[in-house]
Design an enzyme around this catalytic site. Structure first.
Site, PDB file in Angstrom:
ATOM      1  CB  THR A 158       8.207  -9.118   3.457  1.00 62.23           C
ATOM      2  OG1 THR A 158       8.675 -10.299   2.809  1.00 62.23           O
ATOM      3  CG2 THR A 158       9.213  -8.704   4.512  1.00 62.23           C
ATOM      4  CE  LYS A 184      10.041 -12.779   4.611  1.00 63.43           C
ATOM      5  NZ  LYS A 184      10.491 -12.204   3.288  1.00 63.43           N
ATOM      6  CB  THR A 195      14.286 -19.949   2.591  1.00 63.02           C
ATOM      7  OG1 THR A 195      13.257 -19.231   1.918  1.00 63.02           O
ATOM      8  CG2 THR A 195      14.041 -19.895   4.087  1.00 63.02           C
ATOM      9  CD  GLU A 285       7.120 -11.443  -4.225  1.00 61.29           C
ATOM     10  OE1 GLU A 285       7.435 -10.816  -3.199  1.00 61.29           O
ATOM     11  OE2 GLU A 285       7.667 -11.266  -5.337  1.00 61.29           O
ATOM     12  CG  ASN A 408       8.424  -8.538  -7.324  1.00 58.80           C
ATOM     13  OD1 ASN A 408       9.173  -8.397  -6.365  1.00 58.80           O
ATOM     14  ND2 ASN A 408       7.731  -9.636  -7.526  1.00 58.80           N
ATOM     15  CB  SER A 413       5.644   2.816  -4.555  1.00 58.65           C
ATOM     16  OG  SER A 413       5.009   1.721  -5.149  1.00 58.65           O
TER      17      SER A 413
END
Length: 413
Positions: A158, A184, A195, A285, A408, A413
């Site tokens: 993702t 992932k 995870t 991230e 995040n 969106s």
């Protein structure tokens, strides 16, 4: 959302061997992302032994509920994974989506619906239109191949910036066996079992009960010892499958996890789980640093781990790492708030090999330049000794950057 690859990504990727008894393929269903694969089908040529651990979230996804129910059957013929939609907090529609997917996969593979396992990752709260990929499963089952691990890892991504793969070999009674795994995860990572998603397959001939014990034991010092942002996902799923193909080489069937012939296999499996877990942390991230936090001298191992996680999950510790600031006072804060036994005047802290604090105060030989040089590294070891007992634990985390907020802030969106 940034399209750049994490600076902590591997420079090269492990060559993943084909593994007997399992085939895979991917498809583009347009669930969320355009022009990229988002559905993975894993097919077992014969019923495979299966084990799994799942999120302890009280708001689990529909696929997690589905897998938990099927796990008691102890046999697997197919796994369907989609990215882009978590099928979580979707009520009756979510259950209907899992039922349609399982029915379609069972028909495509020729097995019972109780031999199908499902996983979904992505946005929470959006209904999943399972018809988008249910119709392609027949073709996928025919196209599945054994040499497909890297592409499979890419299909379940993702916000990941690189696919996560690992492989190990071991011997069981003198017979060589292979273990392959993919994972992932990049955000909403503080696993309370595993995870985001991870699938591990071996060609060893091991019972489901033995596999479950091995997996439950192995998850503690691996996936349950890493955190990106302290948030446990609704979808956390880690599954281990054994195809049994090594029986053709003379490997005797293993029924019990305490069988001495499994000693080497256990070590290899635990190494693979740790490898995948650390790859997830390194793709946190927006991450630019990885911190390995080791706590020693705690009252016991459980206390050491809780203190280590308190440090690893502290936004102040993580932002200090992002800013390359050797702010050991934030480590002191995180130790103190953990709720475990600690004595301020016995505390010692190191950044790398630089001791910055000892006996409850700054080290007399403390060098700001030396500590700052450690913080400039991509990999930052942090050690805390409480001086109270023999408890020890290591956890892994990453820094917290502006990029994490950017990713995040517009995820839906």
């Amino acid at each position: 959302m940034s399209g750049s690859v994490s600076p902590l990504a591997p420079k090269t990727f492990t060559a993943m061997p084909a593994l007997r008894g399992v085939r895979m393929t991917t498809a583009s269903a347009g669930i969320k992302y355009k022009n990229r694969t988002d559905v993975l089908l894993m097919v077992f040529d014969k019923p495979a032994a299966v084990a799994g651990v799942f999120t302890r979230s009280k708001c689990p996804s529909a696929p997690v509920d589905f897998c938990r129910k099927n796990l008691a059957h102890g046999s697997a013929r197919a796994v369907v994974v989609n990215s882009g939609n978590a099928n979580a907090f979707t009520g009756l529609k979510g259950r209907q989506a899992t039922e349609l997917t399982a029915k379609s996969a069972a028909a495509a593979v020729g097995c019972g619906e109780n031999e199908v396992y499902l996983a979904s990752t992505g946005v929470i709260g959006e209904p999943l239109d399972a018809t988008k990929f249910a119709g392609v499963l027949d073709t996928m089952a025919k196209d599945a191949t054994s040499d497909f691990w890297f592409e499979a890892a890419k299909a379940i991504m993702t916000t990941d910036t690189y696919p996560k793969v690992a492989t190990r070999t071991a011997e069981i009674g003198g017979v060589k066996v292979t273990i392959n795994g993919i994972a992932k995860g990049a955000g909403m990572i503080a696993p309370d079992m595993a995870t985001m998603l991870s699938f591990v397959v071996t060609d060893a001939d091991i019972s489901s009960a033995a596999l479950q014990t091995l997996l439950s034991d192995g998850v503690g010092p691996s996936f349950n010892s890493m955190t990106v942002d302290s948030d446990t996902s609704t979808s956390d799923t880690l599954m281990l499958f054994a195809t049994g193909a090594a029986a053709a080489d003379g490997q005797a069937h293993i029924d019990r996890a305490d069988d001495q012939k499994l000693a080497g296999f256990r070590v290899a499996l635990n190494e693979l789980l740790r490898d995948l877990a650390i790859q997830v942390v390194r793709d946190g991230e927006g991450a630019t640093k990885m911190l390995e936090i080791t706590v020693t001298g705690a009252e016991n191992d459980a206390a050491a781990k809780r203190i280590a996680l308190s440090i690893a999950n502290s936004p102040l510790v993580k932002t200090a790492a992002a800013g390359e600031d050797a702010n050991w006072g934030r480590v002191v804060m995180a130790v103190g708030k953990a709720g475990e036994m600690a004595d301020r005047d016995k505390l010692a802290i190191w950044f790398g090999d630089v001791r910055v604090a000892v006996n409850g105060e700054r080290d007399a030989s403390y060098s700001e330049d030396a500590a700052s040089n450690v913080m400039k590294q991509q990999d930052i070891p942090v050690k805390v000794d409480l001086g109270l007992g023999n408890g020890r634990a290591t956890v892994w985390t990453c820094d917290l950057t502006k990029e994490y907020v950017a990713i995040n802030g517009d995820y839906r969106s």
